[in-house]
Design an enzyme around this catalytic site. Structure first.
Site, PDB file in Angstrom:
ATOM      1  CB  SER A   1       0.202   0.639  -0.927  1.00 53.39           C
ATOM      2  OG  SER A   1      -0.167  -0.227   0.137  1.00 53.39           O
TER       3      SER A   1
ATOM      4  CE  LYS B   1       3.875  -0.233   1.989  1.00 49.85           C
ATOM      5  NZ  LYS B   1       3.232   0.484   0.875  1.00 49.85           N
TER       6      LYS B   1
END
Length: 1082
Positions: free
Chosen positions: A989, A1032
């Site tokens: 990511s 996140k």
């Protein structure tokens, strides 16, 4: 005196005759077979016996000891030598003793023998007047007796037999000549009759040796366990063959005396010899060897008797010809050594006189034999391995392994037996000794007999020795008593040892009584129980144990729906149990198997409650948030309510630690009214934990699922399988396939356990699994699971959980109620942001409990105002210390080449900085021939390294689109680093973040401030979907980030988030990197 001189003269003539026989026999020894040699030697012994009888019973033994050894060497072998010498000595002993020592009475009356010794002259005169015909007839009978050993073989004599016969006749003639005038015909016949019986002389020596009153030299025999005390008897075990041979030699030369000394060192190895006198104590005991026994293993048992203490003064060198057991001895008479020398001189003179009358060869042979026979050493002649001449092959050390030492005889200091103190001490010793022997049956008879028969009341020394020998005292204490010469001190030492021994015996008696009482009580209960069972059985009140067990098993199955297969197995096992012996091992195995089969709740289920409202109330009461989990449970309740029954499912909760995965399972069981059972498979590497052990193994038991049914007693419990992502694999098998069989709805209706070996239905069980990550769960197993992800809690959720759940639990655990402690909301927020940033609330619970403990201490000490403790954000550090977290932001303003990314970890979401810097740059003119390089640091995983390589390649091409003249990335050596290098990092990511960092460095332009991103990038610039969006975003909000870029594929995940998470964030979605570049570089 004249009669004695005549007898001595006749004895010497007999000795000459015997040596003459030896002289004739010895040259023929090599020509004779050993068996024939033995027969002829026996006839010679007969002749020697007649010669000995003819001399009378005078104490003239010295000349015959060498002759005995001489005749013994005739046999050749060591064992035959010993037997032959002993035979000769035994014959002479019987003749010299007058038969008075015979055990069976054939030797005559002992008193009569003594009388004859006293009146030997008169008897000799009387015997001279006897009938010569009677003497001749008795001699004839004696000759017949001596030929008994060769009966039936006289007709087969060869030339050698004739030679022996000649020698025998010559010996008999000499014996007859020496017997004329003695007049002892009757006694001679008695002695001959005495020897007709085999083994009549049990002693095997010349009578018991006289114990000398003092000695000057003695061989040293070391003792390992305890010293030998005077007037006591012991059995010693000897291993050394050399020592055994030397002691055998001492017995043969009638000197069976050695000095026994306790070892002074702590040598673990048991040896029968010493190298120097420093290895033993200086004070020991002179002992006599009364008997010996050779065991089958080569060892020898010596029966010894102690006499008096001796003390070592120095060492005496031992020579090869040293045959004396003791040195100079003193027994109250003249020195026997002088007498022996006088007899040897007289015998030699008589031999010389008789030799003059014989022919030349015979005279020469006789003289040589006399000289050899009276000087040869019996020790060397009888040693194993000696040659034909009788000389051994041993060195001095091998012949005499025992050291010889100069010793002095120790005597007690003079004391008055009538002294009152000594008499009192002696009386107390006697009393203590009687108490000891009364308690010890092994010592009772021997010690009491010695005290009553042989113990003198005024001999305190003998009393001490007898008392110490009857105890288990320490060897050094016994040695101290042995060396003590002062009577009062010796009595005191003896009394101390006896009292200590008596106390030890009393303690042993108490322990023995306690053990016997306990054993007798148990035995009594057992006997009463057996009698009760027998009485009940006779009256028909009860059945035997096996029938009772079978009835118990049948009662356990009543009301259950047992499958046909299981029922057949149960019936077979019951029939088998009824035919087995209760004492057999198979009986216990069958019994355990039936207990497991009958404890399973076949067809029994708990009554479920299908009430959606009740289930929701229970879930909300114990957990805050977790909407997805609650909705799935409510759906399960609704479907079961509509169908009227429930079926098993597999729910898997995946999330970071501390978010309530395990606790929610217990709430689900409560909401469904099901029994709850939990077991963990974390680290499990044995398939038997799931499938069970086979019954052939000792201690075999079923697996965890069957144990669950036994505990819950229902077929539809809720089973929580914890840490399913951490299941192991080892040499004992892989539990994953076994777990798959248990969880698969298509297979678990007939789950087969190895122990039970019958199908068990698990289709009605609700399985709940927990895991932290999905990557490590086996694919086939994950395919059958219904995954429910649990994300971390937000700040306001943690505050609500703390207020509603954690603080009340801490108050109950510490006893501090709300009236004495008040925690503000600002303090909770500061506590969460500064100390408990993880996704779960486990660390938050610990900190809240810590605050309550600190508050309790302040309340008890009286350090509070009005007994109330207020916890605010300002004084929070007084309770939990300094903050652990300040901020994840390393840069207030990010420079060129640095970009903030968003990452997901098992502990929740976090921000992650990507740093790039050029380490070197080629000159502009060499740009065509030089290509840049990339170096990666920061504990990056393989996936993250690949993402960095892809991002670097894409960035070099993309920068040309932005500025075609920019060749920075192609010519520069770039180092990409991710901070916190000790923390391993991996995942795809960070691709977009790395590309942005490379472009920022190449363009020398910083990105937008308060900006973060996540997403995987491909080589063509596509932005791909990633996971952990909620975590996140929570990390971004925590760091004050205002603008976030997410992949377009994560738009649905973002829309499902609560408004509290999305509030205040500027979120952009990117399909390609062009969308990211426009936002990052406005």
């Amino acid at each position: 005196m004249s009669a004695l001189r005549d007898a001595a003269t006749k004895l010497s003539r007999c000795a000459v005759a015997l040596t003459r026989a030896v002289a004739v026999v010895q040259p023929q020894r090599a020509l004779l077979h050993s068996r024939a040699r033995t027969q002829h030697a026996q006839r010679l012994w007969g002749a020697a016996a007649e010669a000995t009888v003819a001399t009378g019973r005078h104490s003239l033994q010295a000349p015959f000891a060498p002759l005995a050894s001489r005749f013994g060497r005739f046999y050749g072998h060591a064992q035959q030598q010993q037997h032959a010498s002993a035979t000769f000595v035994r014959m002479y002993s019987a003749a010299a003793g007058g038969g008075g020592g015979s055990d069976d009475g054939d030797g005559g009356d002992g008193d009569d023998g003594e009388a004859r010794k006293k009146t030997g002259v008169q008897e000799e005169g009387e015997d001279e007047d006897g009938d010569e015909e009677d003497k001749a007839s008795k001699a004839t009978r004696g000759r017949k007796w001596h030929r008994k050993s060769s009966k039936g073989k006289s007709s087969k004599r060869d030339d050698n037999d004739e030679e022996f016969s000649h020698v025998e006749d010559q010996v008999r003639r000499d014996a007859h000549d020496g017997r004329v005038g003695t007049g002892h015909a009757d006694d001679d016949e008695v002695v001959i009759a005495h020897h007709r019986k085999r083994g009549s002389d049990k002693q095997g020596l010349l009578g018991p040796p006289v114990v000398p009153k003092s000695v000057k030299e003695a061989f040293v025999l070391p003792l390992h366990d305890r010293p030998i005390l005077p007037n006591t008897v012991r059995i010693l075990e000897i291993d050394d063959e050399r020592v055994i041979d030397q002691i055998s030699h001492l017995i043969r030369i009638r000197q069976p005396f050695v000095g026994t000394f306790l070892r002074s060192d702590d040598k673990e190895e048991i040896v029968d010899t010493i190298e120097n006198l420093g290895e033993v104590e200086t004070v020991g005991t002179l002992v006599s060897i009364t008997d010996s026994r050779v065991l089958s293993n080569g060892r020898c048992h010596l029966f010894v008797q102690g006499h008096y203490p001796i003390k070592i003064t120095s060492t005496v060198p031992v020579s090869d010809d040293d045959d004396e057991g003791l040195g100079d001895v003193h027994d109250g008479h003249e020195d026997p050594k002088d007498d022996r020398e006088d007899h040897e001189e007289d015998s030699k003179e008589d031999v010389k006189e008789d030799s003059k009358e014989d022919s030349g060869d015979g005279e020469r042979d006789s003289a040589d034999v006399v000289g050899d026979s009276f000087t040869a050493s019996p020790w060397r002649g009888s040693s194993a391995g000696g040659d034909g001449d009788g000389h051994g092959r041993h060195d001095g050390d091998e012949m005499h392994p025992l050291l010889k030492a100069k010793v002095t005889t120790l005597k007690m200091q003079e004391y008055d037996p009538q002294n009152l103190r000594l008499k009192a001490l002696a009386a107390e010793v006697v009393t203590s000794l009687r108490d000891i022997v009364t308690s010890n049956s092994m010592l009772r008879d021997s010690v009491l007999a010695a005290m009553e028969n042989r113990l003198r009341l005024d001999d305190y020394n003998q009393l001490c020795n007898l008392a110490i020998a009857a105890t288990s005292a320490d060897p050094h204490e016994m040695q101290q008593v042995l060396a003590e010469l002062h009577m009062e001190s010796k009595l005191m030492l003896t009394l101390e040892i006896l009292k200590r021994e008596l106390l030890n015996m009393k303690l042993q008696g108490e322990i023995r009584q306690q053990v016997e009482t306990k054993v007798n009580e148990q035995r009594r209960k057992h006997l009463l129980h057996e009698q009760l069972q027998a009485i009940k059985k006779e009256l028909g009140i009860t059945k035997d144990e096996t029938a009772t067990l079978i009835d118990k098993f049948k009662a356990a199955l009543e009301g259950l729906t047992v499958p046909e297969r299981a029922n057949e197995v149960i019936e077979e096992e019951m029939q088998k149990l009824s035919n087995l012996d209760p004492q057999s091992s198979e009986y216990q195995v069958t019994r355990n198997y039936l207990e497991w089969l009958t404890c399973i709740p076949w067809g029994r289920t708990s009554e479920e409650v299908f009430d959606v409202g009740r289930g929701l109330d229970i879930l909300n009461e114990e957990h805050y948030g977790m909407t997805d989990v609650k909705d799935r449970i409510l759906e399960f309740i609704a479907v079961s309510q509509l169908k009227g029954c429930s079926h098993g499912k597999i729910l898997t909760f995946v999330g970071p630690p501390g978010v309530g995965k395990t606790s929610i399972a217990k709430s689900i069981a409560k909401a469904l009214n099901r029994e709850y059972y939990r077991f963990s498979v974390g680290g499990m590497n044995d398939v038997a934990e799931i499938k069970g052990h086979r019954r052939t193994y000792v201690g075999a038991i079923p697996g965890k699922p069957i144990q669950c049914l036994k505990v819950t007693k229902t077929c539809n419990p809720l089973i929580l399988i914890d840490e399913v992502d951490k299941i192991g694999f080892g040499r004992l098998g892989d539990p994953s396939p076994a777990l798959l069989e248990l969880l698969d709805p298509e297979q678990n209706s007939g789950f087969l356990d190895h122990y039970l070996d019958v199908p068990v239905d698990f289709s009605k069980v609700l399985f709940v699994c927990t895991a932290n990550v999905l990557d490590t769960i086996p694919g086939p197993l994950k395919d059958r699971m219904e995954i429910i992800e649990l994300s971390g809690y937000m700040l306001h959720e943690k505050v609500k959980i703390a207020e509603d759940f954690l603080i009340p639990q801490a108050r109950e655990a510490t006893g501090v109620d709300g009236q004495h402690l008040h925690i503000t909301a600002e303090a909770l927020q500061a506590l969460i942001s500064g100390y408990c940033r993880e996704s779960g609330v486990r660390s938050l619970r610990k900190q809240i409990e810590k605050i309550h403990r600190k508050a309790a201490l302040k309340i008890v000490r009286g350090e509070t105002k009005d007994g109330v403790v207020n916890v605010e954000a300002d004084n929070l550090k007084e309770f939990v210390g300094l903050p652990l977290f300040t901020s994840d932001r390393m840069y207030d303003t990010t420079p060129p080449g640095v970009v903030m990314g968003l990452a997901w970890t098992a502990m929740g979401g976090s921000t992650l900085y990507i740093e790039t810097v050029a380490t070197s740059l080629s000159k502009q003119g060499d740009s065509d021939n030089t290509s840049g390089s990339l170096k990666l640091t920061g504990s990056l995983g393989d996936v993250m390294k690949e993402s960095a390589t892809i991002a670097y390649t894409f960035a070099k091409h993309y920068v040309e689109q932005v500025d075609s003249s920019n060749t920075y990335l192609k010519t520069a050596d770039i180092n990409l680093h991710v901070p916190e290098g000790a923390t391993p990092k991996d995942g795809p990511s960070a691709g977009c973040t790395m590309v942005t960092a490379f472009l920022s460095l190449a363009l020398n332009k910083p990105v937008r401030q308060d900006f973060a991103m996540t997403g995987e990038v491909s080589l063509t610039g596509k932005v791909l979907k990633v996971g952990g969006i909620k975590e996140k975003l929570l990390a971004a909000r925590r760091e004050g980030v205002q603008c976030v870029v997410l992949p377009e594929g994560n738009r649905p995940d973002f829309e499902d988030l609560p408004d509290a998470v999305k509030e205040g964030l500027e979120v952009h979605f990117a399909r390609t990197y062009d969308d990211v570049y426009k936002i990052a570089f406005p």
